[in-house]
Design a protein around this motif. Sequence first.
Motif, PDB file in Angstrom:
ATOM      1  N   ASP B  41       0.809  -1.228   0.000  1.00 59.63           N
ATOM      2  CA  ASP B  41       0.000   0.000   0.000  1.00 59.63           C
ATOM      3  C   ASP B  41       0.837   1.271   0.000  1.00 59.63           C
ATOM      4  OD1 ASP B  41       0.985  -0.127   2.531  1.00 59.63           O
ATOM      5  OD2 ASP B  41      -0.947   0.029   3.547  1.00 59.63           O
ATOM      6  N   GLU B  42       2.040   1.191  -0.543  1.00 59.80           N
ATOM      7  CA  GLU B  42       2.888   2.376  -0.640  1.00 59.80           C
ATOM      8  C   GLU B  42       3.652   2.365  -1.960  1.00 59.80           C
ATOM      9  OE1 GLU B  42       4.524   3.816   3.543  1.00 59.80           O
ATOM     10  OE2 GLU B  42       4.989   1.713   3.172  1.00 59.80           O
ATOM     11  N   LEU B  43       3.959   3.571  -2.416  1.00 59.91           N
ATOM     12  CA  LEU B  43       4.794   3.722  -3.606  1.00 59.91           C
ATOM     13  C   LEU B  43       5.825   4.812  -3.341  1.00 59.91           C
ATOM     14  CD1 LEU B  43       3.975   6.530  -5.380  1.00 59.91           C
ATOM     15  CD2 LEU B  43       1.878   5.209  -5.659  1.00 59.91           C
ATOM     16  N   ASP B  44       6.931   4.736  -4.053  1.00 60.47           N
ATOM     17  CA  ASP B  44       7.993   5.732  -3.946  1.00 60.47           C
ATOM     18  C   ASP B  44       8.121   6.496  -5.255  1.00 60.47           C
ATOM     19  OD1 ASP B  44       8.810   4.998  -1.350  1.00 60.47           O
ATOM     20  OD2 ASP B  44      10.122   3.425  -2.136  1.00 60.47           O
ATOM     21  N   LEU B  45       8.282   7.807  -5.140  1.00 60.74           N
ATOM     22  CA  LEU B  45       8.649   8.631  -6.279  1.00 60.74           C
ATOM     23  C   LEU B  45      10.105   9.045  -6.099  1.00 60.74           C
ATOM     24  CD1 LEU B  45       5.497   9.616  -5.445  1.00 60.74           C
ATOM     25  CD2 LEU B  45       5.841  11.019  -7.476  1.00 60.74           C
ATOM     26  N   TYR B  46      10.916   8.833  -7.099  1.00 59.62           N
ATOM     27  CA  TYR B  46      12.332   9.203  -7.025  1.00 59.62           C
ATOM     28  C   TYR B  46      12.601  10.434  -7.886  1.00 59.62           C
ATOM     29  CZ  TYR B  46      13.706   4.932  -4.601  1.00 59.62           C
ATOM     30  OH  TYR B  46      13.866   3.947  -3.663  1.00 59.62           O
ATOM     31  N   PHE B  47      13.424  11.322  -7.334  1.00 60.85           N
ATOM     32  CA  PHE B  47      13.825  12.535  -8.035  1.00 60.85           C
ATOM     33  C   PHE B  47      15.343  12.682  -7.982  1.00 60.85           C
ATOM     34  CE2 PHE B  47       9.503  13.409  -6.712  1.00 60.85           C
ATOM     35  CZ  PHE B  47       8.968  14.126  -7.772  1.00 60.85           C
ATOM     36  N   ASP B  48      15.878  13.349  -8.988  1.00 61.66           N
ATOM     37  CA  ASP B  48      17.252  13.810  -8.843  1.00 61.66           C
ATOM     38  C   ASP B  48      17.278  14.758  -7.657  1.00 61.66           C
ATOM     39  OD1 ASP B  48      18.452  12.501 -11.009  1.00 61.66           O
ATOM     40  OD2 ASP B  48      17.758  14.035 -12.410  1.00 61.66           O
ATOM     41  N   SER B  49      18.275  14.595  -6.816  1.00 63.73           N
ATOM     42  CA  SER B  49      18.320  15.382  -5.590  1.00 63.73           C
ATOM     43  C   SER B  49      18.455  16.873  -5.877  1.00 63.73           C
ATOM     44  CB  SER B  49      19.487  14.924  -4.715  1.00 63.73           C
ATOM     45  OG  SER B  49      19.595  15.764  -3.594  1.00 63.73           O
ATOM     46  N   ALA B  50      17.723  17.662  -5.091  1.00 63.06           N
ATOM     47  CA  ALA B  50      17.821  19.111  -5.231  1.00 63.06           C
ATOM     48  C   ALA B  50      19.051  19.655  -4.526  1.00 63.06           C
ATOM     49  CB  ALA B  50      16.567  19.776  -4.672  1.00 63.06           C
ATOM     50  N   GLN B  51      19.552  18.896  -3.552  1.00 59.68           N
ATOM     51  CA  GLN B  51      20.660  19.405  -2.746  1.00 59.68           C
ATOM     52  C   GLN B  51      21.992  18.741  -3.040  1.00 59.68           C
ATOM     53  OE1 GLN B  51      19.817  19.919   1.517  1.00 59.68           O
ATOM     54  NE2 GLN B  51      17.724  19.305   1.104  1.00 59.68           N
ATOM     55  N   ALA B  52      21.967  17.454  -3.370  1.00 56.65           N
ATOM     56  CA  ALA B  52      23.207  16.709  -3.542  1.00 56.65           C
ATOM     57  C   ALA B  52      23.413  16.409  -5.024  1.00 56.65           C
ATOM     58  CB  ALA B  52      23.154  15.411  -2.747  1.00 56.65           C
ATOM     59  N   ALA B  53      24.575  16.753  -5.509  1.00 55.30           N
ATOM     60  CA  ALA B  53      24.824  16.589  -6.938  1.00 55.30           C
ATOM     61  C   ALA B  53      25.018  15.140  -7.331  1.00 55.30           C
ATOM     62  CB  ALA B  53      26.046  17.398  -7.346  1.00 55.30           C
ATOM     63  N   GLY B  54      25.370  14.298  -6.364  1.00 58.26           N
ATOM     64  CA  GLY B  54      25.545  12.884  -6.679  1.00 58.26           C
ATOM     65  C   GLY B  54      26.835  12.574  -7.397  1.00 58.26           C
ATOM     66  N   THR B  55      27.821  13.411  -7.178  1.00 62.33           N
ATOM     67  CA  THR B  55      29.097  13.185  -7.862  1.00 62.33           C
ATOM     68  C   THR B  55      30.124  12.503  -6.974  1.00 62.33           C
ATOM     69  OG1 THR B  55      29.702  15.438  -7.274  1.00 62.33           O
ATOM     70  CG2 THR B  55      28.849  15.076  -9.489  1.00 62.33           C
ATOM     71  N   ASP B  56      29.696  12.128  -5.778  1.00 57.25           N
ATOM     72  CA  ASP B  56      30.590  11.423  -4.873  1.00 57.25           C
ATOM     73  C   ASP B  56      30.605   9.948  -5.261  1.00 57.25           C
ATOM     74  OD1 ASP B  56      31.948  10.206  -2.868  1.00 57.25           O
ATOM     75  OD2 ASP B  56      30.589  10.810  -1.255  1.00 57.25           O
ATOM     76  N   GLU B  57      31.647   9.538  -5.950  1.00 51.59           N
ATOM     77  CA  GLU B  57      31.650   8.182  -6.487  1.00 51.59           C
ATOM     78  C   GLU B  57      31.809   7.123  -5.411  1.00 51.59           C
ATOM     79  OE1 GLU B  57      34.027   7.523  -9.885  1.00 51.59           O
ATOM     80  OE2 GLU B  57      33.302   9.292 -10.933  1.00 51.59           O
ATOM     81  N   ALA B  58      32.197   7.547  -4.215  1.00 46.73           N
ATOM     82  CA  ALA B  58      32.313   6.594  -3.114  1.00 46.73           C
ATOM     83  C   ALA B  58      30.962   6.331  -2.472  1.00 46.73           C
ATOM     84  CB  ALA B  58      33.290   7.119  -2.064  1.00 46.73           C
TER      85      ALA B  58
END
Lengths: 132, 126
Positions: B41-58
Motif C-alpha cells: 500500500d505504498e509507492l515511492d517517487l524518485y527525483f534527482d536530488s535538489a541538494q546533492a549533486a551525486g558526484t561522490d563516487e564513493a
Amino acid sequence: MEKNVEKFFYFQEAKAGGNVAADEVAMYKVSDFLGFDTQAGDTNGTTLNMRFKPMKRSALVTDEGGVGEETDVMVLTVAANTQKSVMASILDKMNEPFSRDNGFIVVADVVGSEFLNSNITSVVATLRAATA
Amino acid sequence: MKMLYFMNASDGNFNSSTSTAPDAVCYPLSKLKGMVSKDADELDLYFDSAQAAGTDEANDTSGTDKITIEFSTDDAHKAAFKDIVEVINEPNHRNNGFAVIMDAANSIKPSSDIVQAFTILTDNPA
C-alpha cells in the motif's frame, strides 16, 4: 526547453506473494527510455528488453567497471520472434496524440492482464539498487 | 515549465527541524526519475536530488530524493500511479505549471484513496 507534460510507461509484474511487493510495479518517463534490445542467448526468441535510466541510483554516479549494470530493465516476454511488431506498437503509443491516453501508457500489467500489444505476455522489472 | 509540489506539514508551517526531511519540496518535472511500488500500500517517487549533486563516487546513494506515498486499498498501485500522472499532466493554463501533488496543509492529494500523510526524504551533501 522544459516540458510541461510527460508520457509515462507503466509496468506491473506478477505478484510473488499475496500482495504487491517492492519493485513489482514501476513507471518511467518516456524521456528516460534508453532503448530496446533483444536478449543475447535467448534461443527461444521470446525476450525484449526495455532499458531506462536507473530510478534509484544517481545518473551522475557511474561505475566504470559495471556500465552495463547501470540501467533499469523491463524484461518483456513476447511471442516468439514478434519483437519487431512489439517495438513498433510501443513506438506508436509513444507518438500518438497525448489526448488519447493523458500520458499513461500501460506496456504490461500481468496482474490486470493488460498489454500494449497482444504478443506481450509478461514482464519482469529489474531496478538497480541505490548502491552499486 | 512544470513544477511538482509536495507539502507534508498539516499545520501549514515550513519549520521542520530535521535536515533530511523538509516540510515541503518542489521539483521540476524533468527531475522526476520514476515511481515504483514499495509494498502493498505504498509507492515511492524518485527525483534527482535538489541538494546533492551525486558526484561522490564513493557513495552511490547520493543524488536521489524520495517521496513515499501511502494509499488505502492494498495493491491499488496502478490507480495511484495514474492519478498522480493526471495531476502532473494537468494543463498549464489551470495551474500555471505549479502542480500540487500532495499538500497536507490544504488537504490536497491526487485521489481519495491516497492517504494525506506522506514522507519526504532528501539526500543531503556529505
